[in-house]
Design a protein around this motif. Structure first.
Motif, PDB file in Angstrom:
ATOM      1  N   TYR A   1       0.818  -1.211   0.000  1.00  0.00           N
ATOM      2  CA  TYR A   1       0.000   0.000   0.000  1.00  0.00           C
ATOM      3  C   TYR A   1       0.855   1.265   0.000  1.00  0.00           C
ATOM      4  O   TYR A   1       2.026   1.250   0.372  1.00  0.00           O
ATOM      5  CB  TYR A   1      -0.916   0.001   1.232  1.00  0.00           C
ATOM      6  N   GLN A   2       0.207   2.351  -0.384  1.00  0.00           N
ATOM      7  CA  GLN A   2       0.861   3.659  -0.370  1.00  0.00           C
ATOM      8  C   GLN A   2      -0.025   4.647   0.375  1.00  0.00           C
ATOM      9  O   GLN A   2      -1.193   4.837   0.023  1.00  0.00           O
ATOM     10  CB  GLN A   2       1.115   4.155  -1.792  1.00  0.00           C
ATOM     11  N   SER A   3       0.520   5.250   1.418  1.00  0.00           N
ATOM     12  CA  SER A   3      -0.207   6.251   2.196  1.00  0.00           C
ATOM     13  C   SER A   3      -0.368   7.530   1.385  1.00  0.00           C
ATOM     14  O   SER A   3       0.611   8.063   0.856  1.00  0.00           O
ATOM     15  CB  SER A   3       0.550   6.549   3.495  1.00  0.00           C
ATOM     16  N   GLN A   4      -1.576   8.011   1.309  1.00  0.00           N
ATOM     17  CA  GLN A   4      -1.819   9.242   0.563  1.00  0.00           C
ATOM     18  C   GLN A   4      -1.366  10.470   1.350  1.00  0.00           C
ATOM     19  O   GLN A   4      -1.034  11.496   0.765  1.00  0.00           O
ATOM     20  CB  GLN A   4      -3.305   9.346   0.206  1.00  0.00           C
ATOM     21  N   ASP A   5      -1.304  10.346   2.661  1.00  0.00           N
ATOM     22  CA  ASP A   5      -0.756  11.430   3.483  1.00  0.00           C
ATOM     23  C   ASP A   5       0.739  11.564   3.240  1.00  0.00           C
ATOM     24  O   ASP A   5       1.270  12.670   3.141  1.00  0.00           O
ATOM     25  CB  ASP A   5      -1.022  11.171   4.971  1.00  0.00           C
ATOM     26  N   ASP A   6       1.426  10.434   3.129  1.00  0.00           N
ATOM     27  CA  ASP A   6       2.866  10.468   2.902  1.00  0.00           C
ATOM     28  C   ASP A   6       3.214  11.098   1.562  1.00  0.00           C
ATOM     29  O   ASP A   6       4.291  11.689   1.401  1.00  0.00           O
ATOM     30  CB  ASP A   6       3.456   9.057   2.973  1.00  0.00           C
ATOM     31  N   LEU A   7       2.323  10.963   0.591  1.00  0.00           N
ATOM     32  CA  LEU A   7       2.584  11.536  -0.735  1.00  0.00           C
ATOM     33  C   LEU A   7       2.700  13.055  -0.677  1.00  0.00           C
ATOM     34  O   LEU A   7       3.326  13.668  -1.541  1.00  0.00           O
ATOM     35  CB  LEU A   7       1.470  11.150  -1.713  1.00  0.00           C
ATOM     36  N   GLN A   8       2.101  13.642   0.348  1.00  0.00           N
ATOM     37  CA  GLN A   8       2.133  15.097   0.490  1.00  0.00           C
ATOM     38  C   GLN A   8       3.400  15.580   1.189  1.00  0.00           C
ATOM     39  O   GLN A   8       3.635  16.782   1.300  1.00  0.00           O
ATOM     40  CB  GLN A   8       0.900  15.577   1.290  1.00  0.00           C
ATOM     41  N   ASP A   9       4.210  14.634   1.652  1.00  0.00           N
ATOM     42  CA  ASP A   9       5.423  14.965   2.389  1.00  0.00           C
ATOM     43  C   ASP A   9       6.628  14.562   1.550  1.00  0.00           C
ATOM     44  O   ASP A   9       6.825  13.377   1.257  1.00  0.00           O
ATOM     45  CB  ASP A   9       5.427  14.216   3.731  1.00  0.00           C
ATOM     46  N   GLU A  10       7.426  15.516   1.152  1.00  0.00           N
ATOM     47  CA  GLU A  10       8.567  15.249   0.284  1.00  0.00           C
ATOM     48  C   GLU A  10       9.499  14.199   0.877  1.00  0.00           C
ATOM     49  O   GLU A  10      10.087  13.383   0.148  1.00  0.00           O
ATOM     50  CB  GLU A  10       9.341  16.555   0.041  1.00  0.00           C
ATOM     51  N   LYS A  11       9.621  14.179   2.186  1.00  0.00           N
ATOM     52  CA  LYS A  11      10.541  13.260   2.843  1.00  0.00           C
ATOM     53  C   LYS A  11      10.070  11.812   2.785  1.00  0.00           C
ATOM     54  O   LYS A  11      10.881  10.879   2.768  1.00  0.00           O
ATOM     55  CB  LYS A  11      10.744  13.695   4.298  1.00  0.00           C
ATOM     56  N   TYR A  12       8.757  11.606   2.750  1.00  0.00           N
ATOM     57  CA  TYR A  12       8.220  10.255   2.856  1.00  0.00           C
ATOM     58  C   TYR A  12       7.408   9.808   1.636  1.00  0.00           C
ATOM     59  O   TYR A  12       6.771   8.755   1.668  1.00  0.00           O
ATOM     60  CB  TYR A  12       7.344  10.143   4.114  1.00  0.00           C
ATOM     61  N   LYS A  13       7.439  10.575   0.579  1.00  0.00           N
ATOM     62  CA  LYS A  13       6.587  10.299  -0.581  1.00  0.00           C
ATOM     63  C   LYS A  13       6.928   8.982  -1.280  1.00  0.00           C
ATOM     64  O   LYS A  13       6.105   8.443  -2.029  1.00  0.00           O
ATOM     65  CB  LYS A  13       6.653  11.443  -1.586  1.00  0.00           C
ATOM     66  N   ASP A  14       8.126   8.447  -1.061  1.00  0.00           N
ATOM     67  CA  ASP A  14       8.526   7.198  -1.710  1.00  0.00           C
ATOM     68  C   ASP A  14       8.281   5.963  -0.850  1.00  0.00           C
ATOM     69  O   ASP A  14       8.583   4.844  -1.268  1.00  0.00           O
ATOM     70  CB  ASP A  14      10.015   7.252  -2.089  1.00  0.00           C
ATOM     71  N   TYR A  15       7.698   6.144   0.340  1.00  0.00           N
ATOM     72  CA  TYR A  15       7.519   5.020   1.248  1.00  0.00           C
ATOM     73  C   TYR A  15       6.282   4.189   0.913  1.00  0.00           C
ATOM     74  O   TYR A  15       5.235   4.721   0.541  1.00  0.00           O
ATOM     75  CB  TYR A  15       7.435   5.507   2.695  1.00  0.00           C
TER      76      TYR A  15
END
Length: 204
Positions: A113-127
């Protein structure tokens, strides 16, 4: 590891705090870093009583047979959904892909899965986020399942990703029920004992 783990500052052995002068427990660097983060009272998810008695997390013996190469089949135009958690919180996720792999001679697959919240954070967008249960869940490992992390950049040129089940971790809810943790989807159950990685936590 994911944000909740990566945010921990691993305190070096040169710290003046006497508790960090002892060698960190752990068979691998991953285990030692996880133990160090749990030992840090300012960031540990452990309850006060458990932290006072903390000597190190329990892991299965490191087993190279639980390091597998998985074929990633990406899911195009996957819908956003609200992932169930242990509380009323419903974080937004998308199914990123299906991981197909062999383990102990059998074929398995997991949805990553890919967190849509993380996509908004440059640091975590690839997690990416990989929760799973297996036949040890509820006995030797936490009943709610274990987590493994990957990154979009981990994909090899042939469309594979290495999964190391030795490098798994428990949701914070395994240690303290004040946290809100994603629930492992039923389809991410592996009908095999994954005797690698983090074990169940024995609370005091």
């Amino acid at each position: 590891m994911k944000k909740i783990i990566l945010l921990f500052t691993i305190i070096g052995m040169s710290s003046c705090n006497s508790q960090y002068k002892r060698p960190l427990l752990g068979e691998t660097e991953y285990q030692r870093e996880l133990n160090a983060s749990f030992k840090d009272a300012s960031k540990s998810p452990l309850k006060k009583k458990d932290l006072e008695n903390f000597k190190g997390l329990d892991f299965f013996p490191v087993d190279s047979t639980f390091i597998v190469l998985a074929k990633l089949i990406k899911i195009e135009n996957a819908p956003t959904f609200k992932m169930a958690t242990t509380t009323d919180r419903k974080p937004l996720y998308k199914e990123y892909g299906i991981l197909k792999f062999k383990l102990k001679g059998n074929d398995f697959e997991l949805t990553i899965y890919q967190s849509q919240d993380d996509l908004q954070d440059e640091k975590y967008k690839d997690y990416l986020f990989l929760p799973f249960t297996d036949d040890t869940s509820g006995n030797e490992s936490y009943g709610g399942g274990r987590y493994m992390d990957a990154m979009t950049t981990d994909e090899n040129s042939d469309g594979t990703i290495t999964l190391n089940f030795n490098n798994t971790y428990n949701p914070y809810c395994a240690y303290n029920d004040k946290y809100s943790c994603p629930l492992t989807p039923r389809k991410n159950h592996l009908d095999i004992e994954i005797k690698a990685g983090i074990q169940v936590f024995e609370k005091h």
